[in-house]
Enzyme design. Structure first.
Site, PDB file in Angstrom:
ATOM      1  N   CYS A  48      -0.008   3.774   2.708  1.00 30.99           N
ATOM      2  CA  CYS A  48       0.486   3.290   4.004  1.00 30.99           C
ATOM      3  C   CYS A  48       1.942   3.695   4.216  1.00 30.99           C
ATOM      4  O   CYS A  48       2.344   4.037   5.326  1.00 30.99           O
ATOM      5  CB  CYS A  48       0.359   1.773   4.102  1.00 30.99           C
ATOM      6  SG  CYS A  48      -1.332   1.165   4.034  1.00 30.99           S
ATOM      7  N   CYS A 107       0.828  -1.214   0.000  1.00 32.06           N
ATOM      8  CA  CYS A 107       0.000   0.000   0.000  1.00 32.06           C
ATOM      9  C   CYS A 107       0.862   1.264   0.000  1.00 32.06           C
ATOM     10  O   CYS A 107       1.563   1.545   0.981  1.00 32.06           O
ATOM     11  CB  CYS A 107      -0.902  -0.038   1.230  1.00 32.06           C
ATOM     12  SG  CYS A 107      -1.764   1.481   1.597  1.00 32.06           S
TER      13      CYS A 107
END
Length: 99
Positions: free
Chosen positions: A27, A24
């Site tokens: 993230c 991600c």
């Protein structure tokens, strides 16, 4: 981990849980922000990182549908939750409301 996780979020000190995935990109942007906030607040909070690809039981229990997701727990209760990238100042404000 489940027992350890439940014990941590049940503490009287608020626990910031950062749900992420290694693939991600948002993230990766959030990790240093979360670390900065946790560092600034020192012993006022604790923090845990949960990889959603590994801890699927915890992910299911807390209905994590997207990453990054932050949840602030205290005494086993979720006090605040946010999914997506968030500016550091907004995270500070949200957490400080619950200290």
């Amino acid at each position: 981990m489940k027992k350890k996780f439940r014990k941590r979020i049940a503490e009287d000190i608020p626990t910031l849980v950062y749900f992420y995935a290694t693939w991600c990109v948002p993230c990766k942007l959030m990790r240093p922000i979360v670390e900065q906030v946790a560092g600034e607040l020192g012993t006022a909070i604790s923090s845990i990182e949960i990889d959603v690809e590994i801890k699927k039981g915890i992910v299911k229990r807390y209905k994590i549908k997207g990453v990054p997701t932050l949840i602030l727990f205290k005494s086993g209760t979720a006090l605040w939750r946010h999914t997506g990238v968030m500016p550091v100042e907004d995270i500070r404000i949200a957490i400080k409301e619950h200290l």
